[in-house]
Enzyme design. Structure first.
Site, mmCIF file in Angstrom:
data_model
loop_
_atom_site.group_PDB
_atom_site.id
_atom_site.type_symbol
_atom_site.label_atom_id
_atom_site.label_comp_id
_atom_site.label_asym_id
_atom_site.label_seq_id
_atom_site.Cartn_x
_atom_site.Cartn_y
_atom_site.Cartn_z
ATOM 1 N N HIS A 1 0.599 -1.559 0.154
ATOM 2 C CA HIS A 1 -0.099 0.433 -0.191
ATOM 3 C C HIS A 1 1.164 1.247 0.074
ATOM 4 C CE1 HIS A 1 -3.603 -1.895 0.335
ATOM 5 N NE2 HIS A 1 -3.488 -2.729 2.024
ATOM 6 N N ASP B 1 -2.571 -10.712 -2.216
ATOM 7 C CA ASP B 1 -3.017 -10.353 -1.558
ATOM 8 C C ASP B 1 -4.838 -9.608 -1.284
ATOM 9 O OD1 ASP B 1 -1.663 -8.481 1.684
ATOM 10 O OD2 ASP B 1 -3.948 -7.425 0.774
ATOM 11 N N HIS C 1 -6.137 -7.073 -0.264
ATOM 12 C CA HIS C 1 -6.409 -5.694 -0.622
ATOM 13 C C HIS C 1 -5.778 -5.949 -2.057
ATOM 14 C CE1 HIS C 1 -6.401 -5.967 3.639
ATOM 15 N NE2 HIS C 1 -7.874 -5.379 3.488
ATOM 16 N N ASP D 1 -4.184 -12.299 3.440
ATOM 17 C CA ASP D 1 -5.288 -12.119 4.270
ATOM 18 C C ASP D 1 -6.668 -12.377 3.277
ATOM 19 O OD1 ASP D 1 -4.473 -10.295 2.425
ATOM 20 O OD2 ASP D 1 -4.221 -8.603 3.589
HETATM 21 ZN ZN LIG Z 1 -3.820 -7.106 2.885
#
Ligand SMILES: [Zn+2]
Lengths: 349, 153
Positions: A135, A170, A172, A257
């Protein structure tokens, strides 16, 4: 197509617990112990002490290596914030006094593993570091991430003349990595993730800037998606795109995750799914010794341990997960939409 | 030369459950009452959120967080009876506020100087990032004063 090597190049954990996120934060030092146990589970009782593992001490990334991705203004401000005792980049992202040094070491670990692989030409790299990186945008960290470890590694390889495919599984979207290479034709970025979910980016029509059209690939999947949809995304979308792009290195932003037990999101993957994905994605590299897996998210310690074991077991060929791959659920339409999007954008398929 | 002040039709206010955000909302309401402007309350959904004293993951408590935002953090909107909308969007706070200000054609953005977790330091301040990138006027409500004026009655 690579033969998955029996050599695991493993970055030692170093002092990565100096990044203190505070009581109750899910991105915590105990994650690295879960990863270490997962690697040991995959390799047998001797764990990372076995002959099949090359241990690599992480080193600090240099200012020039970091500056390939991050603005010096941000890097300097982050260092100063840590020097002053810390603070928060945002409500998710604490910085402690030791955070900057930890982030620089985490970024350098990937570079050290790549140096080792370049020299030996065999095996797969596994970079177990925190804080995670995907991120972290060129101008600001966010979402638990300070420096973008995988992007700093990809940029180093690109500057050395390599063509780099970054695959991000991931749950996200890795908005920082996407931003870093949005208009850079030397690095392709492909992400499979939950949407809608933080950070809100990674829609299917985000495909790269004018200088690098089609080299950003997003497969956003709805809540409830299983490993089957991730496999379809790799087989139906990423495989063709990778063949067209012809990477010389494949880096993986491996967040765990999306596991069904993870508290941070709503995908239903199993450890076995991550093993499957690792095998499929390693096969996108042109030869052995050109795959490096970077730890990103993964916040349920037991699920993280099993998922890392499955990933490392598959990469080294030493073990298979007893958590069966998952099937069904929503997301087939989303995979089709991405396939159509990239059939157009790349002229393939 | 007298500058032309446009009518206030839409005010976007950033809401994160902090005291500063509550005061920003009071300012938005105070400006909406005499002008008839619509108030759009915006909450940026991060990875984590606070529900009461507990830190929870947004991914698994999304509905509860959205309800907390709409019903509790924005309760002043109901009491004020001004035209209002509540929007929760995934993403970093400054970007979310600016994106909604753009999509709603806001005439003014109202934010608290500090929010939950964020520091007043250069890197941690949502209000500074909003100010750095905005194309519409921004009202920054200073952090928790012990003296000085509140919003007009
Ligand atoms: Zn993540």
């Amino acid at each position: 197509m690579t033969t998955v090597g029996a050599v695991l190049v493993w970055s030692d954990l170093g002092d990565l617990d100096r990044h203190d996120t505070g009581v109750g934060h899910p991105e915590r030092s105990a994650r690295l112990e879960a990863v270490r146990r997962g690697v040991a589970d995959a390799l047998g009782p001797d764990g990372i002490a076995t002959d099949g593992v090359v241990r690599v001490a992480p080193r600090d990334a240099t200012a020039d290596e970091i500056a390939r991705v991050h603005s010096t203004r941000y890097t300097w401000s982050l260092a100063r914030l840590a020097d002053d005792g810390g603070g928060d980049l945002d409500p998710d992202t604490p910085v402690s006094a030791g955070s900057y040094a930890t982030a620089v070491l985490a970024a350098g670990a990937g570079l050290a593993v790549i140096d080792t692989l370049r020299a030996s030409g065999r095996g797969a790299g596994f970079v177990a570091v925190r804080p995670p990186g995907h991120h972290a945008r060129p101008g600001i960290g966010m979402g638990f991430c300070l420096l973008n470890n995988v992007a700093i590694a990809a940029a180093a390889l690109a500057d050395a003349g390599e063509r780099v495919l970054v695959v991000d599984w991931d749950v996200h979207h890795g908005n920082g990595t996407q931003d870093a290479f949005w208009d850079d034709p030397r690095v392709a970025y492909a992400s499979v993730h939950q949407s809608p979910l933080y950070p809100g980016t990674g829609l299917v029509h985000e495909t790269g800037g004018p200088g690098a059209p089609g080299t950003t690939i997003n497969v956003p999947l709805p809540a409830g998606a299983t490993g089957e949809m991730y496999r379809r995304a790799v087989d139906d979308v990423l495989a063709d795109a990778a063949a067209a792009f012809a990477p010389t290195w494949v880096l993986v932003s491996a967040g765990f995750d999306g596991h069904r037990d993870d508290p941070l999101a709503g995908h239903h993957l199993t450890a076995g799914d991550y093993g499957d994905l690792a095998g499929r994605i390693a096969a996108l590299a042109p030869t052995d010794g050109r795959v490096v897996v970077f730890l990103e998210g993964g916040y349920d310690l037991a699920a993280l341990r099993r998922s890392v074991a499955a990933t490392v077991g598959r990469l080294t060929g030493t073990s298979t997960s007893d958590e069966a791959p998952s099937h069904g659920g929503p997301g087939a339409d989303a995979v089709d939409a991405a396939r159509v999007q990239h059939g157009r954008a790349t002229g393939a398929g | 030369m007298t500058p032309t002040v446009p009518a206030l039709r839409c005010l976007v206010v950033g809401i994160d459950g902090s005291d500063d955000a509550a005061r920003a909302l009071e300012w938005a309401i105070a400006l909406a009452r005499p002008t008839g402007a619509r108030v759009v309350a915006v909450h940026a959904l991060g990875l984590l959120a606070r529900l009461g004293d507990t830190r929870v993951a947004t991914g698994t408590h999304r509905d509860a967080i959205t309800r907390e935002f709409a019903d509790r953090w924005c309760a002043a909107l109901d009491r004020a009876g001004v035209p209002a909308d509540r929007i929760a969007v995934d993403g970093p706070p400054a970007e979310v506020v600016l994106a909604v200000a753009h999509s709603e054609s806001a005439d003014l953005v109202v934010v608290g100087e500090r929010g939950v977790g964020g520091t007043a330091a250069e890197l941690g301040s949502t209000s500074r990032r909003v100010l750095a990138a905005t194309t519409v006027p921004v009202l920054v409500v200073p952090a928790a004063p012990t003296t000085g004026p509140g919003p007009p009655p």
